[in-house]
Scaffold this active site. Structure first.
Site, PDB file in Angstrom:
ATOM      1  N   CYS A 114       0.839  -1.207   0.000  1.00  0.00           N
ATOM      2  CA  CYS A 114       0.000   0.000   0.000  1.00  0.00           C
ATOM      3  C   CYS A 114       0.873   1.255   0.000  1.00  0.00           C
ATOM      4  CB  CYS A 114      -0.909  -0.042   1.228  1.00  0.00           C
ATOM      5  SG  CYS A 114      -1.763   1.493   1.589  1.00  0.00           S
ATOM      6  N   CYS A 149       0.190   3.701   2.833  1.00  0.00           N
ATOM      7  CA  CYS A 149       0.676   3.112   4.091  1.00  0.00           C
ATOM      8  C   CYS A 149       2.181   3.343   4.235  1.00  0.00           C
ATOM      9  CB  CYS A 149       0.401   1.612   4.134  1.00  0.00           C
ATOM     10  SG  CYS A 149      -1.340   1.145   4.071  1.00  0.00           S
TER      11      CYS A 149
END
Length: 147
Positions: free
Chosen positions: A69, A72
């Site tokens: 991600c 993230c």
């Protein structure tokens, strides 16, 4: 009689009792003798997550993330800086949703990154999406004040 706080060691997972009047900054684990707080988030699996949430008397801020991600990964250094500012009043945990799919499902994680603020074993606030350090700290402190 002195009151104590339970704090889970981020190194070995042992539950430690710390006198309420003692400053937690210099506390060390009674089992592994490592510092209780290092100013760094702790990577947890399902078992460690459960132990920290259920057994710690301090609030827990969880970053649910995944290595693939982009947001993230972008938020990771900001979460680390937030740990330096929020500890020892808040324990910061990182939960890899790819390694804990059943827990992510139980927590109703529908997108990542998701931040969960927990106190006393229950969720008190949730935020989906990345945040910078200042916003992360402000969001955490505001939600702790409200609860």
């Amino acid at each position: 009689m002195s009151t104590t706080r339970q704090i889970v060691c981020g190194h070995c997972g042992r539950i430690n009792r710390l006198p309420a009047e003692r400053a937690p900054e210099g506390a060390r684990c009674g089992a592994c003798h490592q510092p209780m707080f290092t100013g760094q988030p702790i990577e947890v699996d399902e078992a460690a997550f459960g132990r920290h949430v259920a057994s710690s008397d301090i609030p827990v801020l969880v970053d649910v993330w995944a290595p693939w991600c982009g947001p993230c990964r972008a938020m990771a250094p900001m979460f680390e800086r937030a740990a330096q500012q929020l500890e020892p009043g808040v324990r910061l945990l990182k939960l890899n949703s790819d390694n804990a799919p059943a827990l992510s499902s139980r927590l109703n994680i529908s997108g990542i990154p998701t931040l969960l603020l927990m106190r006393g074993g229950r969720e008190i606030a949730r935020h989906a999406g990345a945040m910078d350090t200042r916003s992360l700290v402000a969001w955490t402190e505001a939600n702790l004040t409200r609860s």
